[in-house]
Design an enzyme around this catalytic site. Structure first.
Site, mmCIF file in Angstrom:
data_model
loop_
_atom_site.group_PDB
_atom_site.id
_atom_site.type_symbol
_atom_site.label_atom_id
_atom_site.label_comp_id
_atom_site.label_asym_id
_atom_site.label_seq_id
_atom_site.Cartn_x
_atom_site.Cartn_y
_atom_site.Cartn_z
ATOM 1 N N GLN A 5 16.321 22.329 -28.034
ATOM 2 C CA GLN A 5 16.627 23.276 -29.157
ATOM 3 C C GLN A 5 15.678 24.216 -29.862
ATOM 4 O O GLN A 5 15.835 24.850 -30.702
ATOM 5 C CB GLN A 5 16.938 22.059 -30.545
ATOM 6 C CG GLN A 5 15.579 21.245 -30.755
ATOM 7 C CD GLN A 5 16.111 20.371 -31.859
ATOM 8 O OE1 GLN A 5 16.610 19.307 -31.538
ATOM 9 N NE2 GLN A 5 15.659 20.584 -33.076
ATOM 10 N N CYS B 102 19.184 19.893 -34.142
ATOM 11 C CA CYS B 102 19.466 18.525 -33.295
ATOM 12 C C CYS B 102 20.766 17.961 -33.421
ATOM 13 O O CYS B 102 21.159 17.531 -32.425
ATOM 14 C CB CYS B 102 18.414 17.601 -33.877
ATOM 15 S SG CYS B 102 18.464 17.337 -35.655
ATOM 16 N N HIS C 57 16.080 13.568 -37.788
ATOM 17 C CA HIS C 57 16.463 14.206 -36.511
ATOM 18 C C HIS C 57 17.346 13.439 -35.960
ATOM 19 O O HIS C 57 17.973 12.255 -36.395
ATOM 20 C CB HIS C 57 15.054 13.945 -35.623
ATOM 21 C CG HIS C 57 15.171 14.672 -34.327
ATOM 22 N ND1 HIS C 57 15.805 15.745 -34.046
ATOM 23 C CD2 HIS C 57 14.805 14.302 -33.098
ATOM 24 C CE1 HIS C 57 15.528 16.067 -32.733
ATOM 25 N NE2 HIS C 57 15.286 15.224 -32.157
ATOM 26 N N ASN D 235 16.697 13.237 -25.845
ATOM 27 C CA ASN D 235 16.196 13.867 -26.977
ATOM 28 C C ASN D 235 16.432 15.355 -26.455
ATOM 29 O O ASN D 235 17.116 15.688 -25.396
ATOM 30 C CB ASN D 235 14.773 13.816 -27.006
ATOM 31 C CG ASN D 235 14.188 14.406 -28.409
ATOM 32 O OD1 ASN D 235 14.931 14.957 -29.445
ATOM 33 N ND2 ASN D 235 12.889 14.123 -28.907
#
Length: 438
Positions: A63, A69, A362, A383
């Site tokens: 990102q 996110c 997040h 992630n």
């Protein structure tokens, strides 16, 4: 009220120098920094890269310098689904496409709120909450799904990332400034007794300007595209002139968006209650942003069950607490700063939320779990920070970290109890914009 006296300062200094370990700790901290000086490398003994349940997923996304996110995590779940259904692991969707429409829809929601709240003073707490939220790029799963339902999705090549989607500061700052100025104008029109038609005309003018700004920054989104890919068996596929909505209708017809529930664990609010956050309703006419608040064990149970069914799990968390990017470790014993300082800063999850110490910062995706006879040892986390961090972009999370710093998981209703399903389908309690529910 008392002031700090010279004698008290002298007492503090004497106490500090009484224990020689304080000087040792200070030298180490000054030399290498507080986190490095308190780093506990023993967590590697339990955070290895082996999991009893693990999804077959390809590389991670990135990102960059943006707060997207929530869109990355949502589109990761969708790309895993598409990849499994069509035997193509390396297919990715355009985050820039959905980000474009979020800016338009969120501006519309903001303008509607400013008209609705125009009779309240500018320093009203609700008005100030909306003004503070103007232009923001952070969000949640349900917000991303609202955009997918209305605007569809496109492959990453149909609307690729650009400087401004990877680095959103300039755009969100410009949008926030414009929307706040427009808020003043809309409030003035209301105070002057303008008709609803006049307000709608002004709002449309402002939205047209927002559309121009976002188009300059990101480029206009495609209205049609050619779906083209080669699957894992090297078979070529081409389908011409799909609209983004047609793509979702055809390739996600069995993906039941409405079967998903956000289970939250925010012990500063009453458990077994469904909450609604009006501030986050990003698409007027879309689904409300709701959370079912339950004890943490239900989040873990539902997440494990969904992983075992073969599907990933989005989760909201406070990633900046007890995390190291280099190793990808998420563990409550990672940085032992309390031992370094000789203090106790441990707080309950409820107290952290109530004081602002705790907050979901997040969204990531669970793609594996390691169990031993039902006992959860650790989790595998996908992630969206690229493959240079963690284990090729994947992180390892301990169960105590899950309990302390995970605030919600997105799971299907089939993994909830009957009572939870009933609650999730029932009426919700409206929260104030300033309520911290993670």
């Amino acid at each position: 009220m008392t002031v700090i006296s010279d004698q008290e300062i002298a007492d503090f200094s004497a106490d500090f120098n009484t224990n020689s370990k304080n000087q040792v700790a200070s030298r180490a901290a000054r030399r290498s920094g507080l986190l490095e000086a308190s780093f506990n490398d023993r967590v590697s003994e339990r955070l290895n890269h082996v999991f009893s349940t693990e999804l077959d997923v390809d590389g991670v996304t990135d990102q960059k310098h943006s707060g997207r996110c929530w869109e990355f995590a949502t589109l990761n779940v969708l790309r895993h689904y598409f990849g499994k259904q069509n035997k193509v692991k390396d297919f990715t969707f355009s985050q820039a496409y959905n980000f474009f429409w979020d800016k338009i829809e969120r501006a519309n929601a903001f303008y509607n709120a400013m008209i609705r709240l125009a009779d309240k003073p500018l320093n009203d707490r609700e008005v100030q909450s909306w003004l503070a939220f103007a232009g923001e790029d952070g969000g949640l799963w349900s917000m991303a799904i609202n955009l997918v339902k209305k605007y569809g999705v496109v492959p990453s090549y149909a609307m690729p990332e650009s400087f401004n989607s990877n680095n959103t500061t300039g755009l969100i700052d410009s949008l926030a400034r414009k929307e706040r100025k427009d808020a003043i104008a809309l409030r003035k029109l209301v105070s002057e007794g303008s008709s609803q038609d006049e307000l709608e005309k002004a709002k449309k003018h402002f939205l047209n300007e927002v559309y121009r700004m976002v188009s300059v920054a990101l480029g206009e989104p495609p209205k049609k595209f050619d779906l083209e890919y080669r699957d894992d068996d090297k078979k070529y596929h081409l389908e011409r002139d799909l609209t983004p909505r047609e793509f979702v209708q055809k390739y996600f017809k069995d993906f039941k968006f409405d079967d998903y529930v956000v289970l939250s664990n925010c012990p500063n609010h009453e458990f077994n209650k469904l909450y609604h956050m009006p501030l986050y309703d990003n698409v007027d006419g879309g689904d409300q942003i709701k959370f079912l608040n339950v004890p943490i064990e239900y989040l873990a149970q539902a997440a494990v069950a969904q992983l075992k069914s073969g599907d990933a799990v989005i989760f909201g968390n406070d990633v900046l607490k007890q995390m190291e990017r280099k190793t990808g470790y998420l563990d409550t014993e990672l940085y032992q700063t309390d031992k370094l300082f000789g203090v106790d800063t441990k707080m309950s999850k409820a107290d952290r939320l109530a004081t602002g110490e705790g907050f979901a910062t997040h969204d990531m995706t669970l793609v594996g779990v390691d169990e031993d006879h039902g006992h959860i040892r650790k989790w595998k986390v996908e992630n969206s920070w690229g493959d240079k961090y963690g284990h090729k972009g994947f992180y390892e999370m301990s169960q105590p970290w899950f309990e302390d710093y995970v605030y919600d998981v997105v799971v299907r209703k089939e993994f909830l109890t009957d009572e939870q399903v009933k609650l999730a389908e029932g009426p919700a309690i409206d929260l104030k914009p300033w309520d911290n529910i993670g």
